[in-house]
Design an enzyme around this catalytic site. Structure first.
Site, mmCIF file in Angstrom:
data_model
loop_
_atom_site.group_PDB
_atom_site.id
_atom_site.type_symbol
_atom_site.label_atom_id
_atom_site.label_comp_id
_atom_site.label_asym_id
_atom_site.label_seq_id
_atom_site.Cartn_x
_atom_site.Cartn_y
_atom_site.Cartn_z
ATOM 1 N N PRO A 2 -1.994 -2.776 0.016
ATOM 2 C CA PRO A 2 -2.114 -2.520 1.447
ATOM 3 C C PRO A 2 -1.986 -3.798 2.273
ATOM 4 O O PRO A 2 -2.790 -4.709 2.164
ATOM 5 C CB PRO A 2 -3.530 -1.946 1.587
ATOM 6 C CG PRO A 2 -3.940 -1.562 0.215
ATOM 7 C CD PRO A 2 -3.209 -2.489 -0.703
ATOM 8 N N GLU A 3 -0.963 -3.836 3.060
ATOM 9 C CA GLU A 3 -0.884 -4.880 4.080
ATOM 10 C C GLU A 3 -1.256 -4.209 5.385
ATOM 11 O O GLU A 3 -1.610 -3.024 5.395
ATOM 12 C CB GLU A 3 0.530 -5.469 4.118
ATOM 13 C CG GLU A 3 0.885 -6.119 2.787
ATOM 14 C CD GLU A 3 1.692 -7.393 2.945
ATOM 15 O OE1 GLU A 3 1.478 -8.127 3.920
ATOM 16 O OE2 GLU A 3 2.544 -7.657 2.087
#
Length: 272
Positions: A2-3
């Site tokens: 997850p960015e």
DNA sequence: ATATGAGCCTGTATGC
DNA sequence: TGCATACAGGCTCATA
């Protein structure tokens, strides 16, 4: 992994299902995350209503009806899903919150780089948040800001924009992508980039993130009873992971280098 | 002050 | 087929 776009997509996807819901049960299966889940966590959550879900950098900020709140970070492998409570537990389902809607919010994180921590007071005052730079999609992330902040700095520009004290939410993948779009070589010293080129960089960072959030909205539209993993990797990337492949602009071979222990991809012809 | 490196952790991909 | 090893990554902390 997850960015920022994935975290924002998660926030938007989960919020409608937890908004104003009361937590009628909470179980911590695995407290050993990046930092231990607080001992009293499950107990304190019982009977509370969820009043807010916001995001700062890659942290999710939950607000409860009694004024308490907590932070959640998805780390590198974390995800949030809504399921039926009877659904079999997956390995690495560390935290379960049963809601009065009959659904259950599950925090799943194989690598346990994520965290769940109480917030004591305003989010901005928390030790994990109080040193953070501006949001990349906010008004204070400007070329002038970036240019001023970079003055005298010799770090490679890629490391610079990945520094959360400079600007938050630009992870390894998007750093390479944004620099490619801006035509800036990832190794270039941050302090030796003109205001004009910083302008291009700010625009590129914003564009990459906005487009990715838009894509997340289509590929991750369902947060209910998700069986497969979200389509984080389906995003269209221009250079990341494409070493040896032709540059989409000029056809040159994309190069790979390591910068600050991180894989970095760029076009040696387009990026100076 | 700035820059660099270690370490947290485990699934997946590779080499033997 | 199994085993060992490398790698991925965000973030903080320790060290130069």
């Amino acid at each position: 992994m997850p960015e920022l776009p994935e975290v924002e997509t998660t926030r938007r996807g989960v919020w409608p299902y937890i908004r104003d819901r009361k937590i009628i049960d909470c179980v911590v299966h695995q407290p050993s995350l990046r930092w231990p889940v607080p001992d009293n966590f499950a107990h304190e959550l019982l009977g509370r209503q969820v009043k807010g879900l916001t995001r700062r950098a890659k942290y999710l900020v939950f607000e409860l009806d009694n004024g308490l709140g907590f932070l959640m970070h998805l780390g590198m492998s974390g995800s949030l899903r809504l399921t039926e409570p009877i659904q079999a537990l997956r390995k690495h389902d560390h935290l379960l919150m049963t809601l009065d809607s009959g659904r259950q919010l599950r925090f799943h994180d194989p690598r346990r780089f994520g965290c769940v921590l109480w917030l004591d007071g305003l989010p901005a005052a928390h030790a994990l948040l109080n040193h953070l730079g501006p949001e990349p999609l906010g008004d204070s992330f400007t070329a002038a800001y970036l240019h001023g902040k970079a003055k005298g700095r010799k770090v490679p520009i890629k490391n610079f924009i990945m520094d959360a004290a400079v600007v938050v939410g630009v992870g390894n993948i998007y750093a390479s992508e944004a620099l490619y779009r801006a035509g800036i070589h990832p190794k270039r010293a941050a302090g030796r980039i003109s205001l004009t080129r910083m302008e291009r960089l700010v625009t590129a960072v914003r564009a990459v993130l906005v487009e990715s959030i838009a894509q997340g909205g289509t590929t991750l539209r369902d947060f209910l009873n998700e069986s497969g993993e979200p389509g984080y990797f389906k995003q269209s990337l221009s250079v990341y992971g494409k070493a040896g492949q032709p540059c989409l602009t000029c056809g040159s071979e994309i190069s790979a280098v390591r910068l600050g222990q991180r894989s970095t991809f760029f076009c040696p012809n387009c990026q100076r």
